[in-house]
Motif scaffolding. Sequence first.
Motif, PDB file in Angstrom:
ATOM      1  N   PHE A 157       0.826  -1.208   0.000  1.00 14.52           N
ATOM      2  CA  PHE A 157       0.000   0.000   0.000  1.00 14.52           C
ATOM      3  C   PHE A 157       0.863   1.263   0.000  1.00 14.52           C
ATOM      4  CE2 PHE A 157      -2.870  -3.241   1.461  1.00 14.52           C
ATOM      5  CZ  PHE A 157      -4.088  -2.883   0.925  1.00 14.52           C
ATOM      6  N   PHE A 159       1.751   3.763   1.647  1.00 13.19           N
ATOM      7  CA  PHE A 159       2.078   4.424   2.910  1.00 13.19           C
ATOM      8  C   PHE A 159       3.528   4.082   3.239  1.00 13.19           C
ATOM      9  CE2 PHE A 159       2.696   4.276   7.513  1.00 13.19           C
ATOM     10  CZ  PHE A 159       2.400   5.593   7.823  1.00 13.19           C
ATOM     11  N   TRP A 161       5.790   3.351   1.422  1.00 16.73           N
ATOM     12  CA  TRP A 161       6.058   2.085   0.735  1.00 16.73           C
ATOM     13  C   TRP A 161       7.542   1.868   0.483  1.00 16.73           C
ATOM     14  CZ3 TRP A 161       8.332   1.608  -4.090  1.00 16.73           C
ATOM     15  CH2 TRP A 161       8.347   0.303  -4.621  1.00 16.73           C
ATOM     16  N   TYR A 305      -2.261   2.624   5.813  1.00 17.44           N
ATOM     17  CA  TYR A 305      -2.691   3.307   4.597  1.00 17.44           C
ATOM     18  C   TYR A 305      -4.088   3.899   4.775  1.00 17.44           C
ATOM     19  CZ  TYR A 305      -4.772   4.092   0.061  1.00 17.44           C
ATOM     20  OH  TYR A 305      -5.448   4.665  -0.991  1.00 17.44           O
TER      21      TYR A 305
END
Length: 356
Positions: A157, A159, A161, A305
């Motif tokens: 996701f 966030f 990442w 996320y």
Amino acid sequence: MYLNVAEIESAISNLHAVYPGATEVLTPPHTTHEGRTARLLRIGSRSAHDVDGILILGGVHAREWVPPDALVSLGADLLEAHSLGTGLGYGSTSYTAAQVTHVIDGLALFLYPCVNPDGRAYSQTADAMWRKNRRPAPAGHGHGGPSCAGVDLNRNFAFLWDHTAKFAPDADVHTSDNPCDPQMYRGPSAASEPETRNIVWALDTHPCIRWLVDVHSAVPVILHNWGSDRNQTTSPSDNFRNPALDAVRGRKDDDIGEFIPYQDLNTAVELAGHMNDAVRGVRGVDYGVEAAYGLYPTSGTSDDYAYSRHFTTPTATKTLGYTIECGTSFQPPYREAEHIIREVSAALLALALNVH
């Protein structure tokens, strides 16, 4: 016996056929790498536009066989009890008929029992301990063997990442940029996977969703935001959007943490406590509650996320994120799985009855 992918889809169809007034089947737009479509079942008697929603995920990790069965079982229990005008009991945790009605009439429950159908099918037929989806191995990595296929969806996701750029080198964040990592390959880009994008789609197209619960196994524990660093409520500028933290984020025992407003943290802990109390009432097992970072630092997870979205997009709904890690093994004997299913069901209903 655990449900296979076809049986999960059949259960969704059958529940909608039997209870058409209280359900809706939702088909996400992205098919998997192997061409499968895994659907959601929305439970609720009112339009999703008129009530708050809870998105509940299962089967993100292929080898965790209990969560998809738990979500199907919860849906069947809840719909049958509502139809018959009865309550529900899981050990000493019980819910009245009025509480069942309150959930059905006052909320939208989006059950997504099997997010990763390719992985589940592979785990149940070829490699029981398979965790990832079934993205084909990238060119040039075929020599690495079967583990070079697949992406860990709960590291995919958008966030933080790119953990190599967003975390301190010694943060020990539990993800990998190696396509041949057998467990935690994050994928070639954020939200690269169709299964990940289907969850993003669910959040984008249903702004009523204010809570997300991702059901996993097996620790057990109930986790709340954040997973990237320790929670702190006093320095709003110390957050995942601040590039100054990229070299230091995720380290334990420093003075830096991920900002979360005090009221959000208080609510997150309170709701997790209600879920844990409900679990304990089933057969005395205490899952416990902690911030996800307490387990280990993570990036690209579904719960973080979901919560991060309203910080980056002002029009996005604030969605508190949880992960329930249930049971103590990935594929327990089904008699034990049935107890764990009751614990998960009790916890999710406790959440539904305590949100506001």
